[in-house]
Motif scaffolding. Sequence first.
Motif, PDB file in Angstrom:
ATOM      1  N   ALA A  15      85.788  31.988  31.083  1.00 24.99           N
ATOM      2  CA  ALA A  15      86.673  31.258  31.794  1.00 24.99           C
ATOM      3  C   ALA A  15      88.159  30.967  31.168  1.00 24.99           C
ATOM      4  CB  ALA A  15      86.602  30.987  33.787  1.00 24.99           C
ATOM      5  N   ALA A  16      87.238  30.492  30.592  1.00 22.76           N
ATOM      6  CA  ALA A  16      88.439  29.126  29.771  1.00 22.76           C
ATOM      7  C   ALA A  16      89.458  30.419  28.718  1.00 22.76           C
ATOM      8  CB  ALA A  16      87.974  28.153  28.691  1.00 22.76           C
ATOM      9  N   GLU A  17      88.528  31.472  28.053  1.00 21.36           N
ATOM     10  CA  GLU A  17      90.024  32.117  27.279  1.00 21.36           C
ATOM     11  C   GLU A  17      90.755  33.251  28.195  1.00 21.36           C
ATOM     12  OE1 GLU A  17      86.767  35.297  27.230  1.00 21.36           O
ATOM     13  OE2 GLU A  17      86.011  34.278  26.324  1.00 21.36           O
ATOM     14  N   ALA A  18      90.586  32.517  29.457  1.00 23.65           N
ATOM     15  CA  ALA A  18      91.709  33.554  30.628  1.00 23.65           C
ATOM     16  C   ALA A  18      93.314  32.884  30.463  1.00 23.65           C
ATOM     17  CB  ALA A  18      90.685  34.242  31.789  1.00 23.65           C
ATOM     18  N   ALA A  68      82.931  23.737  53.452  1.00 25.19           N
ATOM     19  CA  ALA A  68      81.777  23.212  54.336  1.00 25.19           C
ATOM     20  C   ALA A  68      80.176  23.804  53.360  1.00 25.19           C
ATOM     21  CB  ALA A  68      81.350  24.692  55.354  1.00 25.19           C
ATOM     22  N   LEU A  69      80.283  24.884  51.697  1.00 25.74           N
ATOM     23  CA  LEU A  69      79.474  24.543  51.438  1.00 25.74           C
ATOM     24  C   LEU A  69      78.383  23.707  50.709  1.00 25.74           C
ATOM     25  CD1 LEU A  69      81.548  26.904  48.746  1.00 25.74           C
ATOM     26  CD2 LEU A  69      80.123  28.200  50.247  1.00 25.74           C
ATOM     27  N   SER A  70      77.252  23.948  50.655  1.00 26.66           N
ATOM     28  CA  SER A  70      76.306  23.152  49.824  1.00 26.66           C
ATOM     29  C   SER A  70      75.890  24.047  48.818  1.00 26.66           C
ATOM     30  CB  SER A  70      75.235  23.093  50.750  1.00 26.66           C
ATOM     31  OG  SER A  70      75.604  23.442  52.391  1.00 26.66           O
ATOM     32  N   PRO A  71      74.670  22.595  48.206  1.00 26.18           N
ATOM     33  CA  PRO A  71      74.576  22.882  46.593  1.00 26.18           C
ATOM     34  C   PRO A  71      73.663  24.615  47.184  1.00 26.18           C
ATOM     35  CG  PRO A  71      74.207  20.701  47.171  1.00 26.18           C
ATOM     36  CD  PRO A  71      74.893  21.894  48.427  1.00 26.18           C
ATOM     37  N   GLU A  72      73.399  25.694  45.999  1.00 25.96           N
ATOM     38  CA  GLU A  72      73.015  26.800  45.750  1.00 25.96           C
ATOM     39  C   GLU A  72      73.830  27.933  47.108  1.00 25.96           C
ATOM     40  OE1 GLU A  72      70.605  27.252  43.529  1.00 25.96           O
ATOM     41  OE2 GLU A  72      70.808  24.529  43.173  1.00 25.96           O
ATOM     42  N   ASP A  73      74.593  27.771  47.449  1.00 27.53           N
ATOM     43  CA  ASP A  73      74.920  28.433  48.285  1.00 27.53           C
ATOM     44  C   ASP A  73      75.480  29.531  47.207  1.00 27.53           C
ATOM     45  OD1 ASP A  73      74.601  27.757  50.830  1.00 27.53           O
ATOM     46  OD2 ASP A  73      76.419  27.138  50.657  1.00 27.53           O
ATOM     47  N   VAL A  74      75.607  31.163  46.849  1.00 30.23           N
ATOM     48  CA  VAL A  74      76.216  31.874  46.219  1.00 30.23           C
ATOM     49  C   VAL A  74      77.581  32.226  46.648  1.00 30.23           C
ATOM     50  CG1 VAL A  74      75.207  34.147  45.746  1.00 30.23           C
ATOM     51  CG2 VAL A  74      73.538  32.785  45.204  1.00 30.23           C
ATOM     52  N   VAL A  75      78.806  32.076  45.451  1.00 29.91           N
ATOM     53  CA  VAL A  75      79.855  32.339  46.139  1.00 29.91           C
ATOM     54  C   VAL A  75      80.373  33.194  44.728  1.00 29.91           C
ATOM     55  CG1 VAL A  75      80.192  30.537  47.278  1.00 29.91           C
ATOM     56  CG2 VAL A  75      81.158  30.660  44.942  1.00 29.91           C
ATOM     57  N   CYS A  76      81.419  33.852  45.262  1.00 29.86           N
ATOM     58  CA  CYS A  76      82.356  35.245  43.705  1.00 29.86           C
ATOM     59  C   CYS A  76      83.735  34.676  44.529  1.00 29.86           C
ATOM     60  CB  CYS A  76      81.710  36.779  44.229  1.00 29.86           C
ATOM     61  SG  CYS A  76      83.393  36.711  43.291  1.00 29.86           S
ATOM     62  N   ALA A  77      84.557  33.636  43.318  1.00 30.31           N
ATOM     63  CA  ALA A  77      85.898  33.541  43.619  1.00 30.31           C
ATOM     64  C   ALA A  77      87.063  33.952  42.886  1.00 30.31           C
ATOM     65  CB  ALA A  77      85.959  32.207  43.600  1.00 30.31           C
ATOM     66  N   THR A  78      87.868  34.024  43.083  1.00 28.69           N
ATOM     67  CA  THR A  78      89.340  34.801  42.198  1.00 28.69           C
ATOM     68  C   THR A  78      90.272  33.927  41.938  1.00 28.69           C
ATOM     69  OG1 THR A  78      88.282  37.106  42.781  1.00 28.69           O
ATOM     70  CG2 THR A  78      91.101  36.346  42.450  1.00 28.69           C
ATOM     71  N   GLY A  79      91.283  33.262  40.701  1.00 32.06           N
ATOM     72  CA  GLY A  79      91.717  32.186  40.854  1.00 32.06           C
ATOM     73  C   GLY A  79      92.488  32.305  40.046  1.00 32.06           C
ATOM     74  N   GLU A  80      93.559  31.686  39.591  1.00 31.42           N
ATOM     75  CA  GLU A  80      94.299  31.319  38.436  1.00 31.42           C
ATOM     76  C   GLU A  80      93.407  29.976  37.438  1.00 31.42           C
ATOM     77  OE1 GLU A  80      98.115  29.586  36.828  1.00 31.42           O
ATOM     78  OE2 GLU A  80      98.291  30.333  38.777  1.00 31.42           O
ATOM     79  N   VAL A  81      93.098  30.451  36.291  1.00 32.81           N
ATOM     80  CA  VAL A  81      92.879  29.301  35.819  1.00 32.81           C
ATOM     81  C   VAL A  81      93.514  28.883  34.972  1.00 32.81           C
ATOM     82  CG1 VAL A  81      91.509  29.387  33.418  1.00 32.81           C
ATOM     83  CG2 VAL A  81      90.842  31.051  34.470  1.00 32.81           C
ATOM     84  N   VAL A  82      93.266  26.447  35.131  1.00 30.04           N
ATOM     85  CA  VAL A  82      94.473  25.815  34.730  1.00 30.04           C
ATOM     86  C   VAL A  82      93.627  25.138  33.999  1.00 30.04           C
ATOM     87  CG1 VAL A  82      96.157  26.403  36.440  1.00 30.04           C
ATOM     88  CG2 VAL A  82      94.290  24.753  36.822  1.00 30.04           C
ATOM     89  N   ALA A  83      94.513  24.103  33.182  1.00 30.45           N
ATOM     90  CA  ALA A  83      94.198  23.555  31.677  1.00 30.45           C
ATOM     91  C   ALA A  83      93.304  22.453  32.829  1.00 30.45           C
ATOM     92  CB  ALA A  83      94.991  22.929  31.523  1.00 30.45           C
TER      93      ALA A  83
END
Length: 83
Positions: A15-18, A68-83
Amino acid sequence: MIGAQRYRSHTCAGAAEARGGSVRVSGWVHRRRDHGGVVFIDLRDRSGLLQLVFHPEAGEDVHRAAGALSPEDVVCATGEVVA
């Protein structure tokens, strides 16, 4: 889109390349932290870790769901990559 490409445009490690652009990532919640209203999610896939940041002003429903997320929950996220 076929297979995994439907759920991600980049891996967590790639993701860092974007930087400055938008990505879609998928993986497992490794850790969740709440620091005064800002929720941090460490997202893990087989390539590595990526930190997702959820600010309350960006959307109340999304912020509440991230909190509300817990460890091992599976997610898909879309967003902007920032430093």
